[in-house]
Design an enzyme around this catalytic site. Sequence first.
Site: not given
Length: 150
Positions: A11, A51, A59, A87, A93, A104, A114, A117, A128
């Site tokens: 990100k 998203y 949010f 993950r 998250t 993270r 964070n 993704h 995706e």
Amino acid sequence: MTMEQTFVMIKPDGVQRGLVGEIIGRFEKKGFSLKGLKFVNVERDFAEKHYADLSSKPFFGVLVDYIISGPVVAMVWEGSNVVVTGRKIIGATNPADSAPGTIRGDYAIHISRNVIHGSDAVESARKEIALWFPEGPIAWRSAVEPWIYE
Ligand code: IDP
Ligand code: MG
């Protein structure tokens, strides 16, 4: 053994903070194979599409603002169990809950900064990857595969 692919995005905060090499290194050193890589600025409607499942969340607006606030690194990684393991490498998250040793857990503090993704399931990874890499991932085979898999 079944190979899987996952979509991973560094990100804008991860890019700004100089974490690109570190993050790529973690996936690479684990033994996963890089099958797609691009450095892009995303448009608002593209981020909203990525998203879309979260569009009803309170949010959503700030999340989209965050993702379009600077360039991101979009990647496809391949390997056995890469969706679930990816993950785990990324961590929970909310960085307040991410274990030390995860990306993270090591590099983030706040849930809306964070750093990274990763697809949450094989099916969402497929969607995706199709969205971010319409041309398809790069087909190649790592020469060290026999040293990573029996
Ligand atoms: P994930 O990135 O771990 O899969 P998701 O629930 O899919 O988490 O949420 C997508 C992203 O939306 C998160 O990575 C985070 O950047 C942001 N986000 C999730 N929950 C919140 C929240 O409660 N407040 C602000 N941002 C959030
Ligand atoms: Mg998610």
